[in-house]
Design a protein around this motif. Structure first.
Motif, mmCIF file in Angstrom:
data_model
loop_
_atom_site.group_PDB
_atom_site.id
_atom_site.type_symbol
_atom_site.label_atom_id
_atom_site.label_comp_id
_atom_site.label_asym_id
_atom_site.label_seq_id
_atom_site.Cartn_x
_atom_site.Cartn_y
_atom_site.Cartn_z
ATOM 1 N N ARG A 58 2.431 1.914 -19.211
ATOM 2 C CA ARG A 58 1.304 0.973 -19.201
ATOM 3 C C ARG A 58 -0.008 1.682 -19.570
ATOM 4 N N ALA A 59 -0.184 2.900 -19.118
ATOM 5 C CA ALA A 59 -1.375 3.668 -19.474
ATOM 6 C C ALA A 59 -1.397 3.926 -20.977
ATOM 7 N N LEU A 62 10.847 4.880 -10.974
ATOM 8 C CA LEU A 62 10.687 3.819 -11.971
ATOM 9 C C LEU A 62 9.236 3.372 -12.072
ATOM 10 N N ILE A 63 8.557 3.269 -10.941
ATOM 11 C CA ILE A 63 7.135 2.887 -10.946
ATOM 12 C C ILE A 63 6.303 3.931 -11.682
ATOM 13 N N ALA A 64 6.586 5.198 -11.452
ATOM 14 C CA ALA A 64 5.835 6.268 -12.130
ATOM 15 C C ALA A 64 6.016 6.162 -13.643
ATOM 16 N N THR A 68 13.300 6.158 -3.322
ATOM 17 C CA THR A 68 12.997 7.250 -4.250
ATOM 18 C C THR A 68 13.149 6.782 -5.690
ATOM 19 N N ARG A 69 14.211 6.036 -5.966
ATOM 20 C CA ARG A 69 14.437 5.533 -7.320
ATOM 21 C C ARG A 69 13.345 4.540 -7.720
ATOM 22 N N GLN A 120 10.972 -2.838 -15.929
ATOM 23 C CA GLN A 120 10.602 -3.978 -15.095
ATOM 24 C C GLN A 120 11.840 -4.657 -14.523
ATOM 25 N N GLN A 121 12.862 -4.786 -15.340
ATOM 26 C CA GLN A 121 14.103 -5.407 -14.870
ATOM 27 C C GLN A 121 14.785 -4.529 -13.821
#
Length: 83
Positions: free
Chosen positions: A24-25, A16-18, A11-12, A44-45
């Motif tokens: 990035r967008a 973080l990806i979202a 879930t975490r 990223q880290q």
């Protein structure tokens, strides 16, 4: 329960990806401020750290260990693997 820590870690990672995708967008559109660039690097880290944690928790569960006892490694340690 062992699965909860693995589920919580997934879930975490998804959160973080979202956030990384949003930044990035924005970067391809209006660009990023210095603070946003720092946040992206931090994301990223943290993602590297959580992916490492997930792999280690899954391995612990697979080999009869307790994944709940697997703690995140410091970012500096996880990042040193990539060099």
């Amino acid at each position: 329960m062992a699965g909860n820590d693995i589920d919580d870690t997934l879930t975490r990672i998804e959160q973080l990806i979202a956030e990384e995708r949003e930044l990035r967008a924005q970067a391809t559109g209006t660009g990023l401020s210095d603070d946003e660039q720092k946040r992206l690097k931090n994301l990223q880290q943290r993602l590297d750290q959580y992916w490492d944690l997930l792999r280690r928790r899954r391995a612990s569960a697979e080999f009869g260990g307790n994944p709940d006892q697997v703690e995140p490694r410091p970012v500096s340690e996880v990042e040193s693997y990539r060099q």
